[in-house]
Write a protein that holds these residues in place. Structure first.
Motif, PDB file in Angstrom:
ATOM      1  N   TYR A  17     -75.440 -42.963  15.662  1.00  0.00           N
ATOM      2  CA  TYR A  17     -76.135 -44.258  15.760  1.00  0.00           C
ATOM      3  C   TYR A  17     -75.760 -45.029  17.028  1.00  0.00           C
ATOM      4  O   TYR A  17     -76.140 -46.188  17.176  1.00  0.00           O
ATOM      5  CB  TYR A  17     -75.807 -45.110  14.535  1.00  0.00           C
ATOM      6  N   SER A  25     -85.178 -48.756   7.674  1.00  0.00           N
ATOM      7  CA  SER A  25     -83.853 -48.618   8.288  1.00  0.00           C
ATOM      8  C   SER A  25     -83.859 -49.260   9.676  1.00  0.00           C
ATOM      9  O   SER A  25     -84.809 -49.118  10.436  1.00  0.00           O
ATOM     10  CB  SER A  25     -83.497 -47.138   8.419  1.00  0.00           C
ATOM     11  N   SER A  28     -77.549 -35.914   6.855  1.00  0.00           N
ATOM     12  CA  SER A  28     -77.610 -37.114   5.990  1.00  0.00           C
ATOM     13  C   SER A  28     -77.739 -38.368   6.831  1.00  0.00           C
ATOM     14  O   SER A  28     -78.493 -39.283   6.495  1.00  0.00           O
ATOM     15  CB  SER A  28     -76.347 -37.275   5.145  1.00  0.00           C
ATOM     16  N   ARG A  53     -84.007 -42.340   9.301  1.00  0.00           N
ATOM     17  CA  ARG A  53     -85.479 -42.162   9.271  1.00  0.00           C
ATOM     18  C   ARG A  53     -86.112 -42.835   8.058  1.00  0.00           C
ATOM     19  O   ARG A  53     -87.340 -42.880   7.949  1.00  0.00           O
ATOM     20  CB  ARG A  53     -85.813 -40.668   9.261  1.00  0.00           C
ATOM     21  N   LYS A  54     -85.274 -43.324   7.108  1.00  0.00           N
ATOM     22  CA  LYS A  54     -85.832 -43.981   5.911  1.00  0.00           C
ATOM     23  C   LYS A  54     -86.618 -45.216   6.327  1.00  0.00           C
ATOM     24  O   LYS A  54     -86.216 -45.923   7.251  1.00  0.00           O
ATOM     25  CB  LYS A  54     -84.692 -44.408   4.988  1.00  0.00           C
ATOM     26  N   SER A  55     -87.691 -45.489   5.595  1.00  0.00           N
ATOM     27  CA  SER A  55     -88.476 -46.664   5.997  1.00  0.00           C
ATOM     28  C   SER A  55     -87.627 -47.922   5.775  1.00  0.00           C
ATOM     29  O   SER A  55     -86.873 -48.011   4.803  1.00  0.00           O
ATOM     30  CB  SER A  55     -89.784 -46.737   5.215  1.00  0.00           C
ATOM     31  N   ASP A  76     -81.225 -38.556   8.147  1.00  0.00           N
ATOM     32  CA  ASP A  76     -82.163 -38.929   7.074  1.00  0.00           C
ATOM     33  C   ASP A  76     -82.101 -40.426   6.822  1.00  0.00           C
ATOM     34  O   ASP A  76     -83.119 -41.091   6.629  1.00  0.00           O
ATOM     35  CB  ASP A  76     -81.829 -38.179   5.772  1.00  0.00           C
ATOM     36  N   ALA A  77     -80.874 -40.979   6.822  1.00  0.00           N
ATOM     37  CA  ALA A  77     -80.709 -42.422   6.560  1.00  0.00           C
ATOM     38  C   ALA A  77     -81.420 -43.238   7.636  1.00  0.00           C
ATOM     39  O   ALA A  77     -82.053 -44.255   7.341  1.00  0.00           O
ATOM     40  CB  ALA A  77     -79.217 -42.775   6.513  1.00  0.00           C
ATOM     41  N   ASP A  97     -73.139 -51.930   7.797  1.00  0.00           N
ATOM     42  CA  ASP A  97     -74.484 -51.636   8.320  1.00  0.00           C
ATOM     43  C   ASP A  97     -74.435 -51.025   9.726  1.00  0.00           C
ATOM     44  O   ASP A  97     -75.389 -51.138  10.508  1.00  0.00           O
ATOM     45  CB  ASP A  97     -75.432 -52.848   8.227  1.00  0.00           C
TER      46      ASP A  97
END
Ligand code: FMN
Length: 180
Positions: free
Chosen positions: A11, A79, A69, A75-77, A72-73, A150
């Motif tokens: 990130y 995020s 993982s 790419r979640k809507s 995926d986190a 976060d």
């Protein structure tokens, strides 16, 4: 004196810390900051100091499954996380596994949640062990820089990273410094 800082980041926080460490080294060293995917063996050949860092995942150093993982986190809507440009590339674990036997000085860092290391784990401890296995001598102990739940760097962490970079330079043997 030549330093190479090698990071892995999903990130962007560990990448930010890697660049902040390089600022601390700037008065003393020529340096490169590269992702694990870009770290060629040639880059290590003339390095007097190798600094290696990654995010703490599942109490230790990331693996392909934990990086999936993390992706995926992101790419979640809904995020707010942005994936680092090298997030889908092999990480520090794979890079270290592919190295031949090395020599020279190294140091390890990580990013992680705040809290006692016993509960959070520390990728830098694993990196330290793997660096030793590859033949590096550790200039100092593992260091952590902290993120919020976060995934934002906590206040003061980039300053700490610059200070840590300066402390690495100060810990180098004098013959290394005179070879600049
Ligand atoms: C799959 C996954 C597992 C994680 N496990 C831990 C953990 O065990 N301990 C911890 O302190 N932080 C954990 N975290 C938080 C990461 O340390 C944090 O996302 C990371 O420091 C951010 O760095 P980056 O922006 O360079 O990816 C985890 C994050 C992810 C995505």
């Amino acid at each position: 004196m030549k330093a190479v800082i090698i990071y892995e980041s999903m990130y962007g926080n560990t990448r930010t810390i890697a660049y902040a460490i390089s600022e601390g080294l700037r008065p003393t060293a020529e340096f490169s900051v590269v992702s694990a995917a870009e770290a060629t063996p040639a880059l290590l050949r003339d390095a007097d100091l190798v600094v290696v860092g990654g995010p703490t995942h599942v109490h230790g150093l990331s693996r392909p499954a934990t990086r999936r993982s993390a992706a995926d986190a992101a790419r979640k809507s809904g995020s707010c996380l942005t994936l680092d440009p090298f997030a889908s590339q092999p990480g520090i674990r794979e890079w270290l596994a592919g190295l031949d036997q090395c020599h020279g000085l190294a140091a390890a860092f990580d990013t992680r949640l705040s809290g006692p290391p016993l509960f959070t784990g520390r990728a830098s401890k694993v990196i330290t062990r793997l660096l030793r296995q590859r033949g590096f001598a550790l200039l100092t102990g593992p260091e952590s820089f902290l993120v919020t739940k976060d995934n934002k760097l906590r206040a003061g962490q980039t300053m700490r990273a610059e200070d840590w970079g300066r402390s690495l330079a100060a810990g180098l043997p004098s013959e290394t410094l005179s070879s600049r």
